[in-house]
Write an enzyme that holds these catalytic residues in place. Structure first.
Site, mmCIF file in Angstrom:
data_model
loop_
_atom_site.group_PDB
_atom_site.id
_atom_site.type_symbol
_atom_site.label_atom_id
_atom_site.label_comp_id
_atom_site.label_asym_id
_atom_site.label_seq_id
_atom_site.Cartn_x
_atom_site.Cartn_y
_atom_site.Cartn_z
ATOM 1 C CB CYS A 161 -0.909 0.002 1.226
ATOM 2 S SG CYS A 161 -1.728 1.578 1.492
ATOM 3 C CB CYS B 102 0.878 1.282 4.759
ATOM 4 S SG CYS B 102 -0.694 0.427 4.950
ATOM 5 C CG HIS C 144 -4.237 -1.172 4.445
ATOM 6 N ND1 HIS C 144 -3.776 -0.338 3.444
ATOM 7 C CD2 HIS C 144 -4.963 -2.142 3.829
ATOM 8 C CE1 HIS C 144 -4.194 -0.802 2.275
ATOM 9 N NE2 HIS C 144 -4.912 -1.891 2.483
ATOM 10 C CG ASN D 74 -13.395 10.213 -4.617
ATOM 11 O OD1 ASN D 74 -14.431 10.864 -4.546
ATOM 12 N ND2 ASN D 74 -12.389 10.556 -5.402
ATOM 13 C CB SER E 171 -6.673 4.350 -6.341
ATOM 14 O OG SER E 171 -6.148 5.253 -5.387
ATOM 15 C CG HIS F 24 -4.204 3.510 4.081
ATOM 16 N ND1 HIS F 24 -3.194 2.750 4.627
ATOM 17 C CD2 HIS F 24 -4.338 4.586 4.880
ATOM 18 C CE1 HIS F 24 -2.747 3.354 5.713
ATOM 19 N NE2 HIS F 24 -3.428 4.470 5.886
ATOM 20 C CG HIS G 216 -6.862 7.951 0.883
ATOM 21 N ND1 HIS G 216 -7.224 6.634 0.664
ATOM 22 C CD2 HIS G 216 -6.930 8.551 -0.330
ATOM 23 C CE1 HIS G 216 -7.484 6.455 -0.621
ATOM 24 N NE2 HIS G 216 -7.319 7.607 -1.257
ATOM 25 C CD GLN H 100 -7.560 12.768 -4.126
ATOM 26 O OE1 GLN H 100 -6.991 13.630 -4.786
ATOM 27 N NE2 GLN H 100 -8.106 11.706 -4.682
HETATM 28 P P1 H2U Z 1 -8.246 8.287 -4.527
HETATM 29 O O1 H2U Z 1 -8.631 8.650 -3.151
HETATM 30 O O2 H2U Z 1 -9.246 8.837 -5.506
HETATM 31 O O3 H2U Z 1 -7.990 6.857 -4.696
HETATM 32 O O4 H2U Z 1 -6.878 9.038 -4.836
HETATM 33 C C1 H2U Z 1 -5.678 8.814 -4.180
HETATM 34 C C2 H2U Z 1 -4.731 9.950 -4.561
HETATM 35 O O5 H2U Z 1 -3.435 9.629 -4.120
HETATM 36 C C3 H2U Z 1 -4.678 10.200 -6.036
HETATM 37 O O6 H2U Z 1 -5.021 11.548 -6.289
HETATM 38 C C4 H2U Z 1 -2.496 10.058 -5.068
HETATM 39 C C5 H2U Z 1 -3.212 9.931 -6.397
HETATM 40 O O7 H2U Z 1 -2.725 10.875 -7.313
HETATM 41 N N1 H2U Z 1 -1.302 9.264 -4.959
HETATM 42 C C6 H2U Z 1 -0.100 9.851 -4.669
HETATM 43 O O8 H2U Z 1 -0.033 11.065 -4.527
HETATM 44 N N2 H2U Z 1 1.019 9.072 -4.516
HETATM 45 C C7 H2U Z 1 1.035 7.712 -4.691
HETATM 46 O O9 H2U Z 1 2.049 7.084 -4.511
HETATM 47 C C8 H2U Z 1 -0.194 7.021 -5.125
HETATM 48 C C9 H2U Z 1 -1.450 7.835 -5.165
HETATM 49 ZN ZN ZN Z 2 -2.427 1.116 3.708
#
Ligand code: H2U
Ligand code: ZN
Length: 342
Positions: free
Chosen positions: A51, A54, A117, A155, A163, A166, A168, A170
């Site tokens: 992940c 994490c 996670h 989301n 994606s 975990h 999170h 934005q």
């Molecule tokens: P989601 O919550 O929509 O899955 O988006 C996760 C965000 O995390 C996404 O905008 C960022 C992606 O660009 N990201 C990073 O900044 N670094 C990473 O290593 C993977 C994902």
């Molecule tokens: Zn994680």
């Protein structure tokens, strides 16, 4: 102001953005031959070596996450907006009126809610959710000092394009007001100019005793709004005047943490699954002096309709005409209200 009767087809107006929704309650009775699933498995892995959120793990950029123990915020490695990129586009707008464009600056961050996670907000303690609230407030103040709009959102679930399980969210901050906040700005301002009352405070006052109420505590109220388009959409409103998340005092933050826990656990209990949604905060735009018409609030837009896998699609009539729903907001609120948040 009720239209809950089973065959009363009608439209309802969203006073925040002026859009309408068609409500067709009689269609609830139509035969359903789709899937009905009970519950889905929950992940129990506290640390996933693969992940990128994490603690201690590398992100896709190669940067290592620190071994964080509470919340963790980092600049998005793939930002949709850049803070100091010279664009070919002029601001505010340029070009043929039929092909307008606008230069834009902004900043994107990712907020990890917890090092764990597998624990979504519904499974965080009140203390842990409070840390997320504090984190949102700090980020809103920080980015708000530089940008007009700070969009905090989450989301959750693959169905909503998330994606990674975990926990999170934005934050995308921009030097312009995006479409949806601009509509809310216009409609709240118009209501204030006409009535000298805050539109959403009026709604909170009215809905405290309505059939659309889901739950309430001293500071907060959750309703399925009159104009909900998603089946179990909710609106989280403060019961006092506050413009931005960073303006919340200690007590209000604490009871917000309780309310967020209550709502997300109700959602999970509804179909016995990790309930997917997109949620986000709207507060007064920054760098705007006259904001008396605004009230801080959060929208939750969950896609599910009948079970953990049967979702509402916004297609056909919704794309070409206007939003439509079968289940009334009152029926949705009744279902959410009846649940014991587990
Ligand atoms: P989601 O919550 O929509 O899955 O988006 C996760 C965000 O995390 C996404 O905008 C960022 C992606 O660009 N990201 C990073 O900044 N670094 C990473 O290593 C993977 C994902
Ligand atoms: Zn994680």
């Amino acid at each position: 102001m009720t239209h809950a009767s089973s065959d009363n087809v009608h439209r309802r107006r969203n006073p925040l953005n002026g859009r309408w929704v068609l409500v067709s309650p009689h269609r609830n009775a139509r035969p359903w031959r789709g899937e009905v699933s009970a519950s889905t498995a929950r992940s129990t892995v506290a640390h996933d070596p693969g992940c990128y959120l994490c603690p201690g793990n590398p992100r896709i950029s190669g940067i290592l996450n620190p071994r964080y123990e509470t919340t963790y915020v980092f600049d998005n490695d793939f930002p949709a907006l850049f803070s100091s990129r010279v664009t070919e586009h002029e601001t505010p707008s340029s070009g043929d009126p039929l092909f307008l464009s606008q230069g834009i600056e902004g900043h994107c961050r990712v907020v990890c809610y917890s090092p764990d996670h597998h624990r979504s907000m519904a499974r965080l303690s009140t203390v842990e959710i409070r840390r997320v609230v504090d984190c949102w407030a700090t980020e809103s103040a920080d980015l708000g000092a530089r940008y007009e709009w700070v969009q905090i959102f989450e989301n959750k679930g693959e169905m909503m394009g998330c994606s990674n399980p975990h926990p999170h969210g934005q934050i995308w901050a921009s030097n312009h007001l995006p479409d949806e906040p601009q509509l809310e700005e216009t409609h709240q301002k118009h209501y204030w100019d006409t009535h000298r009352q805050i539109l959403l405070s009026e709604i909170a006052r009215y809905e405290l005793n309505s059939e659309r109420k889901v739950s309430a505590n001293d500071h907060w109220l959750v309703i399925v709004p009159w104009w909900a388009t998603w089946p179990f959409e909710t609106l989280l409103l403060p019961r006092f005047d506050v413009k931005r998340i960073e303006d919340l005092g200690d007590d209000a933050r604490q009871s917000l943490a309780l309310m967020l826990g209550d709502l997300t656990r109700r959602y999970d209990a509804l179909f016995g699954c990790e309930f997917p949604y997109s949620m986000g905060w709207h507060g007064a735009p920054h760098r705007q002096s006259s904001v008396e018409h605004w009230l801080l609030h959060a929208h939750f837009y969950p896609p599910l309709l009948r079970s953990a896998t049967v979702r509402k699609f916004m297609v056909g009539y919704e794309m070409l005409a206007e939003a439509q729903r079968d289940l009334t907001p009152e029926q949705a609120a009744e279902q959410l209200r009846a649940l014991e948040p587990s």
